[in-house]
Write an enzyme that holds these catalytic residues in place. Sequence first.
Site, PDB file in Angstrom:
ATOM      1  N   GLY A 302       0.839  -1.195   0.000  1.00  0.00           N
ATOM      2  CA  GLY A 302       0.000   0.000   0.000  1.00  0.00           C
ATOM      3  C   GLY A 302       0.872   1.242   0.000  1.00  0.00           C
ATOM      4  CD  GLU A 303       3.827   2.653   3.326  1.00  0.00           C
ATOM      5  OE1 GLU A 303       4.817   3.127   2.711  1.00  0.00           O
ATOM      6  OE2 GLU A 303       3.931   2.038   4.392  1.00  0.00           O
ATOM      7  N   GLY A 304       0.791   3.692  -1.748  1.00  0.00           N
ATOM      8  CA  GLY A 304       1.099   4.215  -3.074  1.00  0.00           C
ATOM      9  C   GLY A 304       2.433   3.727  -3.599  1.00  0.00           C
TER      10      GLY A 304
END
Length: 336
Positions: A302-304
């Site tokens: 996640g987190e980009g």
Amino acid sequence: MMPFQTLAEFRSLLDRLPTPDAAALAGAGARNGQLTKPPGALGRLEQVALWLAGWQGTDKPHAGRPQIVIFAGNHGVTAQGVSAFPPEVTVQMVANFAHGGAAINQLAKAFGAKLDVVPLELERPTADFTQGPAMTEAEVVAALRAGYGAVDPEADLFVAGEMGIGNTTVAAALAAALYGGTGWAGRGTGVDDAGLGRKEAAVAAGLARHAAVLGDPLEVLRCLGGRELAAMTGAILAARMHRVPVILDGFVVCAAAAVLERSVPGALDHCIAGHQSAEGAHPRLLERLGKEPLLSLGLRLGEGSGAALAIGVVQGAVACHSGMATFAEAGVAAGS
């Protein structure tokens, strides 16, 4: 000025989406045909460059001002035991982002991206969607507005990332509501078989409770979504309105983006899939969105992070398209 105050006004934006600049696209195509390489030799890099050109309105696209925004939210559905981590980890990770200690901080630095973090009422999780709507209309509009306002209109690329314990369950519920079928829930942060069973049960319970709204993507977002997902939906729409190309991250981001695509087919034409994550249902969701990922590295952070890595691919496409010489400029004989 924020262009919407209500959910109805948000819907109205979907009726006037900008389209690619046809003249820029044609000019970029002509330039691509004159560059010192055999036709098609750079594969998908050529397609990426043309896609950027159409949205940026220039035959020489650029990617020197990328923006990454991490949206963080907490979810009432975690009460169903759907995550391997407690909700307080969301707050702790937001602090880690602020101090530069997360993976996304390092990737943003590596590709020269501006990184912003938007926490969304972390002390007040959404309601448990198995018991009632996750958000009121006022709450979902506030989250959509937070996302819309976070996009820099001067950015030349945009990446939305997320942090929120329990949000793979929320994303699975959205995907199931928007596209039907079962098996959308996955391991997320690494739940065991019992945890996966609880996720599947929570998704089924949410769909049953909110069956009346399943034909309305924005109501699906309100009843089954979360603040950070709604913020990403708003941000991706803002990028379209500002003509800023978007690189989509993993399963959670794509679920938030799918709300727009299910509302108006083609609403994600300004988006490209940065990567295919290790979350089991992500390839299935990408197929529904009609997006072929640039990378597949087994990421599930996640987190980009996957989309941030794909910034490098996009920058490579731009460097070649906008920086290479044409046959005439280089004095090289063109092929017949």
